[in-house]
Scaffold this active site. Structure first.
Site, PDB file in Angstrom:
ATOM      1  N   GLY A   1     -12.369  -4.429   0.881  1.00  0.00           N
ATOM      2  CA  GLY A   1     -13.720  -4.108   1.364  1.00  0.00           C
ATOM      3  C   GLY A   1     -14.450  -3.151   0.449  1.00  0.00           C
ATOM      4  O   GLY A   1     -15.638  -3.313   0.162  1.00  0.00           O
TER       5      GLY A   1
ATOM      6  N   GLY B   1      -6.768  -6.897  -0.137  1.00  0.00           N
ATOM      7  CA  GLY B   1      -6.729  -7.670   1.097  1.00  0.00           C
ATOM      8  C   GLY B   1      -5.773  -8.844   1.059  1.00  0.00           C
ATOM      9  O   GLY B   1      -4.650  -8.755   0.572  1.00  0.00           O
TER      10      GLY B   1
ATOM     11  N   LYS C   1     -15.407 -16.394   6.225  1.00  0.00           N
ATOM     12  CA  LYS C   1     -16.825 -16.391   6.579  1.00  0.00           C
ATOM     13  C   LYS C   1     -17.746 -16.113   5.388  1.00  0.00           C
ATOM     14  O   LYS C   1     -17.541 -15.160   4.645  1.00  0.00           O
ATOM     15  CB  LYS C   1     -17.085 -15.342   7.661  1.00  0.00           C
ATOM     16  CG  LYS C   1     -16.431 -15.655   9.001  1.00  0.00           C
ATOM     17  CD  LYS C   1     -16.791 -14.592  10.021  1.00  0.00           C
ATOM     18  CE  LYS C   1     -16.198 -14.909  11.389  1.00  0.00           C
ATOM     19  NZ  LYS C   1     -16.559 -13.865  12.381  1.00  0.00           N
TER      20      LYS C   1
ATOM     21  N   ARG D   1       0.823  -1.205   0.000  1.00  0.00           N
ATOM     22  CA  ARG D   1       0.000   0.000   0.000  1.00  0.00           C
ATOM     23  C   ARG D   1       0.863   1.264   0.000  1.00  0.00           C
ATOM     24  O   ARG D   1       0.467   2.286  -0.568  1.00  0.00           O
ATOM     25  CB  ARG D   1      -0.947  -0.019   1.196  1.00  0.00           C
ATOM     26  CG  ARG D   1      -2.111  -0.980   0.991  1.00  0.00           C
ATOM     27  CD  ARG D   1      -2.992  -1.089   2.200  1.00  0.00           C
ATOM     28  NE  ARG D   1      -4.206  -1.838   1.889  1.00  0.00           N
ATOM     29  CZ  ARG D   1      -5.005  -2.378   2.796  1.00  0.00           C
ATOM     30  NH1 ARG D   1      -4.721  -2.247   4.078  1.00  0.00           N
ATOM     31  NH2 ARG D   1      -6.089  -3.037   2.440  1.00  0.00           N
TER      32      ARG D   1
END
Length: 407
Positions: free
Chosen positions: A388, A364, A211, A43
């Protein structure tokens, strides 16, 4: 999200920035090890083009960024000190670090900037107003940030990883200053528009991660648009369990079993789950493991990667794709023994890209896996810096930090 209504860094540079203060919201939220060392500078490297262009053009650059999620104000372990050092190395010039966010040290340093200087404010999340749900509190912080660059200042949004947040340094500052999309954000917007409005088929989506609940909205949205949707990672076990399969001690969201069952009923021709699994005794890098059929995971064993049969099946699905979106690893890639699934799928995407497919890595853990596994970053069409934000856009949500740029 119409990019043609958003001014960019090129527009700002054309207007002239020499001698002007420019606030830049960057995404410098890099992972640190226990010793405070940066383990993946991706980043920071991605933020350099915008910051260098402004500095080279003579702007007085004030950089806003966050690190982690400090709970109760300033916390030394979340200081941007290591980031300032690394950013300076990448820019090839000294980067000052303010000792506070908008306090006396930040003000003094901002007033002392000369043309081309770069100042990094301390972690913006040390000020709880940054993430406040109270509009007035966020606006008050934004007004203090604007004071650092003066009346003729400008704001450049270049932290794509936070544009889905309505936060003071992302949203409210843009309501107070002339605002522009930085190089990184402009590129991300263009990619997302291509993924959603001019998608060339076949369109393949690869989703991993732990998840189902984290990715449910994007699964529901993309299952109606993609030609194939590949499920790996920890969340595949909830899909397997929904088919009546025993998953042993594998990660499982029992509350999502019925949801996964319905998704498979509705989109069984699109959604593809693993056919074999690498199962281990426990969650450890050196845990003994075995490859078993997806419906043969023993009691007491846990799945930590997809098996070679799944890699082969998923590779076949990806081989003819013209558009590919990948978000989430296929297994615990941090452990070499359980990295083959992620690497195999990534190599399949690279091969499809080499044949002309448009491929996007959705930030991510996927982006971290590409670097950790030594895969060529230029083997993909685009590697996003904001997982996200990318997912929320693909869910059909409005991103506040982008929406405000078009006003």
């Amino acid at each position: 999200m119409a990019s043609d209504s958003i001014k960019t860094l090129s527009d700002l540079l054309a207007e002239g920035v020499s001698g002007r203060g420019v606030l830049v919201r960057s995404d410098l939220n890099v992972p640190l090890d226990d010793g405070g060392n940066i383990t993946d500078p991706g980043r920071i490297i991605a933020s350099v083009p915008t910051l260098k262009a402004l500095s080279d053009a003579g702007a007085k650059v004030v950089v806003i960024a966050h690190l982690g999620r400090p709970k109760d104000g300033p916390d030394p372990k979340f200081s941007l000190a290591p980031v300032a050092t690394a950013l300076g190395e990448q820019l090839g010039r000294h980067v000052q670090l303010a000792g506070d966010v908008v306090g006396s040290d930040a003000l003094a340093r901002a007033e002392g900037l000369t043309d081309g200087d770069v100042l990094l404010l301390e972690n913006i999340r040390f000020d709880p107003r940054e993430t406040s749900k109270d509009d007035a509190q966020r606006l008050a912080l934004a007004e203090q940030l604007v004071e650092l660059v003066g009346d003729d200042g400008a704001f450049v949004s270049d932290g794509f990883g936070v544009v889905h947040r309505k936060q003071a340094s992302v949203y409210d500052v843009a309501t107070l200053l002339p605002h522009y999309a930085g190089t990184l954000v402009a590129a991300e917007i263009k990619v997302l528009e291509q993924l959603t409005s001019s998608t060339e088929r076949p369109y393949a989506v690869v989703l991993g991660g732990s998840k189902v609940s984290d990715k449910l909205a994007v699964i529901e949205n993309l299952a109606t648009k993609a030609d194939s949707l590949v499920i790996g990672g920890g969340m595949c076990f909830t899909f397997l369990a929904s088919q009546g399969v025993s998953v042993g001690n594998s990660l499982l969201e029992e509350s999502m079993i019925d949801t996964c069952s319905k998704l498979l009923d509705d989109y069984g021709d699109v959604i593809h789950v693993p056919v074999d699994i690498v199962a281990a005794d426990e969650f450890k890098a050196d845990s003994p493991s075995e490859t078993v059929a997806a419906d043969r995971i023993s009691d007491g064993k846990m799945g930590l990667d997809i098996g070679p049969g799944s890699i082969e099946r998923f590779t076949a699905l990806l081989s003819n794709a013209k558009t590919i979106f990948w978000n989430g690893p296929m297994g615990v890639f941090e452990f070499p023994a359980f990295a083959a699934g992620t690497k195999g799928v990534a190599e399949a995407i690279i091969a499809a890209t080499a044949k002309g497919a448009f491929s996007v890595v959705g930030g991510g853990d996927s982006a971290a896996a590409v670097r950790q596994l030594g895969l060529p970053e230029d083997g993909f069409s685009h590697i996003s810096t904001g997982g996200g934000a990318s997912l929320e856009y693909l869910e059909g949500k409005t991103l506040p930090g982008i929406e405000v740029l078009s006003t």
